[in-house]
Write a protein that holds these residues in place. Structure first.
Motif, PDB file in Angstrom:
ATOM      1  N   HIS A  77       0.854  -1.172   0.000  1.00  0.00           N
ATOM      2  CA  HIS A  77       0.000   0.000   0.000  1.00  0.00           C
ATOM      3  C   HIS A  77       0.895   1.228   0.000  1.00  0.00           C
ATOM      4  O   HIS A  77       2.120   1.134   0.130  1.00  0.00           O
ATOM      5  CB  HIS A  77      -0.946  -0.004   1.208  1.00  0.00           C
ATOM      6  CG  HIS A  77      -0.236  -0.151   2.525  1.00  0.00           C
ATOM      7  ND1 HIS A  77       0.343   0.898   3.178  1.00  0.00           N
ATOM      8  CD2 HIS A  77       0.005  -1.262   3.289  1.00  0.00           C
ATOM      9  CE1 HIS A  77       0.897   0.480   4.298  1.00  0.00           C
ATOM     10  NE2 HIS A  77       0.717  -0.829   4.390  1.00  0.00           N
ATOM     11  N   GLN A  78       0.318   2.385  -0.127  1.00  0.00           N
ATOM     12  CA  GLN A  78       1.108   3.584  -0.371  1.00  0.00           C
ATOM     13  C   GLN A  78       1.966   4.002   0.825  1.00  0.00           C
ATOM     14  O   GLN A  78       2.879   4.803   0.658  1.00  0.00           O
ATOM     15  CB  GLN A  78       0.187   4.733  -0.782  1.00  0.00           C
ATOM     16  CG  GLN A  78      -0.422   4.509  -2.161  1.00  0.00           C
ATOM     17  CD  GLN A  78      -1.440   5.562  -2.541  1.00  0.00           C
ATOM     18  OE1 GLN A  78      -2.245   5.954  -1.713  1.00  0.00           O
ATOM     19  NE2 GLN A  78      -1.401   6.021  -3.778  1.00  0.00           N
ATOM     20  N   ALA A  79       1.684   3.448   1.990  1.00  0.00           N
ATOM     21  CA  ALA A  79       2.527   3.745   3.149  1.00  0.00           C
ATOM     22  C   ALA A  79       3.537   2.636   3.433  1.00  0.00           C
ATOM     23  O   ALA A  79       4.318   2.743   4.372  1.00  0.00           O
ATOM     24  CB  ALA A  79       1.667   3.974   4.392  1.00  0.00           C
ATOM     25  N   ALA A  80       3.523   1.579   2.609  1.00  0.00           N
ATOM     26  CA  ALA A  80       4.395   0.431   2.859  1.00  0.00           C
ATOM     27  C   ALA A  80       5.820   0.730   2.414  1.00  0.00           C
ATOM     28  O   ALA A  80       6.040   1.141   1.274  1.00  0.00           O
ATOM     29  CB  ALA A  80       3.864  -0.798   2.129  1.00  0.00           C
ATOM     30  N   PRO A  81       6.824   0.496   3.270  1.00  0.00           N
ATOM     31  CA  PRO A  81       8.216   0.674   2.848  1.00  0.00           C
ATOM     32  C   PRO A  81       8.632  -0.454   1.910  1.00  0.00           C
ATOM     33  O   PRO A  81       8.335  -1.624   2.152  1.00  0.00           O
ATOM     34  CB  PRO A  81       8.995   0.617   4.166  1.00  0.00           C
ATOM     35  CG  PRO A  81       8.128  -0.171   5.090  1.00  0.00           C
ATOM     36  CD  PRO A  81       6.715   0.117   4.687  1.00  0.00           C
ATOM     37  N   VAL A  82       9.279  -0.106   0.823  1.00  0.00           N
ATOM     38  CA  VAL A  82       9.764  -1.115  -0.125  1.00  0.00           C
ATOM     39  C   VAL A  82      11.288  -1.149  -0.190  1.00  0.00           C
ATOM     40  O   VAL A  82      11.879  -2.141  -0.620  1.00  0.00           O
ATOM     41  CB  VAL A  82       9.195  -0.862  -1.542  1.00  0.00           C
ATOM     42  CG1 VAL A  82       7.687  -1.054  -1.543  1.00  0.00           C
ATOM     43  CG2 VAL A  82       9.562   0.528  -2.054  1.00  0.00           C
ATOM     44  N   ALA A  83      11.939  -0.064   0.244  1.00  0.00           N
ATOM     45  CA  ALA A  83      13.396   0.009   0.201  1.00  0.00           C
ATOM     46  C   ALA A  83      13.853   1.129   1.126  1.00  0.00           C
ATOM     47  O   ALA A  83      13.044   1.955   1.571  1.00  0.00           O
ATOM     48  CB  ALA A  83      13.889   0.258  -1.227  1.00  0.00           C
ATOM     49  N   HIS A  84      15.152   1.130   1.421  1.00  0.00           N
ATOM     50  CA  HIS A  84      15.726   2.246   2.163  1.00  0.00           C
ATOM     51  C   HIS A  84      17.197   2.377   1.830  1.00  0.00           C
ATOM     52  O   HIS A  84      17.828   1.429   1.332  1.00  0.00           O
ATOM     53  CB  HIS A  84      15.521   2.096   3.680  1.00  0.00           C
ATOM     54  CG  HIS A  84      16.101   0.827   4.246  1.00  0.00           C
ATOM     55  ND1 HIS A  84      15.336  -0.274   4.523  1.00  0.00           N
ATOM     56  CD2 HIS A  84      17.374   0.499   4.591  1.00  0.00           C
ATOM     57  CE1 HIS A  84      16.089  -1.238   5.017  1.00  0.00           C
ATOM     58  NE2 HIS A  84      17.345  -0.784   5.073  1.00  0.00           N
ATOM     59  N   CYS A  85      17.735   3.545   2.069  1.00  0.00           N
ATOM     60  CA  CYS A  85      19.150   3.811   1.789  1.00  0.00           C
ATOM     61  C   CYS A  85      20.021   3.132   2.836  1.00  0.00           C
ATOM     62  O   CYS A  85      19.651   3.041   4.013  1.00  0.00           O
ATOM     63  CB  CYS A  85      19.423   5.312   1.774  1.00  0.00           C
ATOM     64  SG  CYS A  85      18.615   6.193   0.422  1.00  0.00           S
ATOM     65  N   LEU A  86      21.188   2.679   2.404  1.00  0.00           N
ATOM     66  CA  LEU A  86      22.143   2.054   3.311  1.00  0.00           C
ATOM     67  C   LEU A  86      23.293   2.996   3.635  1.00  0.00           C
ATOM     68  O   LEU A  86      24.414   2.569   3.890  1.00  0.00           O
ATOM     69  CB  LEU A  86      22.674   0.753   2.695  1.00  0.00           C
ATOM     70  CG  LEU A  86      21.642  -0.366   2.558  1.00  0.00           C
ATOM     71  CD1 LEU A  86      22.226  -1.562   1.829  1.00  0.00           C
ATOM     72  CD2 LEU A  86      21.120  -0.781   3.939  1.00  0.00           C
TER      73      LEU A  86
END
Length: 428
Positions: A242-251
């Motif tokens: 959904h639009q609030a779901a995290p799919v990735a992040h910076c390392l």
């Protein structure tokens, strides 16, 4: 070429209008070829070999192909309804992508369009004697193609839409998707470590609500390199987002600008439904769904559930401990497909729905033992947990005490195989 473009081209290639358009293009190319071939084909030759009869051939093709196409469509719709009723509605997508059905239907419809184009050309006077010869030769080739497709279609109808055929398609889809994933377990990136998964970097969220179908790894890699950071991808194809779901992040501590973050989010292709191609769990879940339907009181078909347990083992047995794969996208770390989730998808629902059926419970315990024997270190822990769960459900549902004793013996056999050899000897 971007992986999204490759994905889109594959999806377009599966559409039935593509071969139909090819036959329509053949009709136009024939008209153009007849004009170009005019200087090289003697007009008398066409009269000698009966090219004047091409109009009659085209009329026969146009009338018969329209009838055959309508009949074939009704057969396909009946097969879809049969598969949805006897197996699962999730199987219809595989049947719609059946190569033989698409090829046959496209041929029939395409030949109908070709015949219409030829008749229009004849009536408008495009073809002279030499042009009619060219059209006659092409029409004979088209007739041969129709005969071949009719033979294929008759043979294909013997099994199309039957339960066994549907189960085979589901198993093949799950097996192919799992083989592809095991070949590239991290989609070309690196393994996502627990430390990377918990890294407090800038979060990228899903672009919309739906099921993740594919990820443009090449596009995300390029954006990560330009931004001077590494990206952790925490979702896999098949996940519901959904639009609030995290799919990735910076390392890293680098902050992405708004445009870069939006671009990376757009590389996660989300749609309304799951697909089998890059989602091994979907095929396994679909097989389990068929087993659950077969175990319902309305159907009461434990034999199908027993058959599916064997198919699940065949699919899962492909899983092997493999060396680290070649890294194509060094800036990306990707989550790993969980074997525990796959085994739960394959057996948990069947254990619940067949709690009171001793024949299915026995086969379930034996299949878990089989997986343990294939690779004790890989399958053993989850096989034991699922065996215990199935036994607990069966003990609560079975009314005949000796049946429960049989299951306890099989469960004890599985647990005994995990003990050291000397411990097993002492226990006997």
């Amino acid at each position: 070429m971007s992986s999204v473009w490759k994905w889109n081209l594959r999806q377009i290639g599966r559409q039935i209008w593509v071969p139909i358009a090819a036959f329509a293009a053949l009709g136009l190319a024939t008209a153009g070829g007849a004009v170009l071939a005019k200087p090289f084909v003697p007009a008398e030759l066409g009269l000698k070999i009966g090219a004047e009869s091409v109009g009659t051939l085209l009329e026969i093709l146009a009338s018969s192909m329209l009838t055959v196409t309508t009949f074939s469509l009704s057969i396909m719709l009946s097969a879809f309804a049969s598969a949805a009723g006897s197996a699962t509605p999730r199987a219809i997508k595989l049947m719609q992508e059946d190569d033989v059905s698409r090829s046959v239907l496209a041929t029939f419809m395409g030949v109908f369009i070709f015949a219409l184009a030829g008749l229009i050309g004849l009536q408008s006077g495009i073809y002279d004697a030499s042009g009619r010869l060219v059209l006659f030769v092409v029409t004979l080739a088209v007739v041969a193609a129709v005969v071949v497709q009719l033979v294929r279609w008759i043979g294909h109808l013997a099994d199309f839409g039957r339960l066994g055929d549907t189960l085979t398609r589901l198993e093949a889809a799950a097996d192919t998707a799992l083989a592809d994933r095991l070949a590239t377990p991290f989609l070309g990136g690196q393994r996502l470590t627990p430390t990377e998964a918990r890294h407090p970097g800038q979060v990228i969220r899903a672009p919309t609500t739906g099921y993740l179908q594919t990820i443009d790894m090449k596009g995300i890699e390029g954006a990560a390199k330009l931004a001077g950071t590494r990206i952790a991808i925490t979702v896999l194809p098949g996940h519901f987002l959904h639009q609030a779901a995290p799919v990735a992040h910076c390392l890293s501590d680098t902050s992405l600008d708004e445009n870069t973050a939006k671009f990376i989010a757009s590389r996660f292709i989300v749609a309304e439904a799951r697909t089998y191609e890059q989602d091994p769990r979907f095929g396994v879940l679909a097989l389990t769904e068929v087993a659950s339907r077969a175990l319902s009181p309305a159907v009461n078909d434990p034999g199908t559930a027993i058959d599916i347990l064997g198919r699940q083992v065949r699919v899962l047995s492909r899983w092997r401990t493999r060396p680290e794969p070649v890294v194509l996208y060094s800036s990306l770390s990707v989550a790993e497909l969980s074997l525990a989730d796959m085994m739960t998808d394959a057996f948990a629902a069947i254990a619940r729905d067949a709690a009171g059926l001793i024949e299915v419970q026995i086969r379930l315990q034996k299949m878990l033992i089989a997986l343990h024997d294939i690779d004790p270190a890989l399958f053993g822990p989850e096989a034991r947990a699922l065996s215990d769960r199935a036994l607990a459900l069966a003990e609560a549902a079975l009314v005949y005490a000796p049946d429960a004793e049989v299951l306890r013996a099989l469960n004890a056999t599985l647990h005994a195989r995990t003990l050291p050899a000397d411990a097993r000897h002492q226990s006997t």
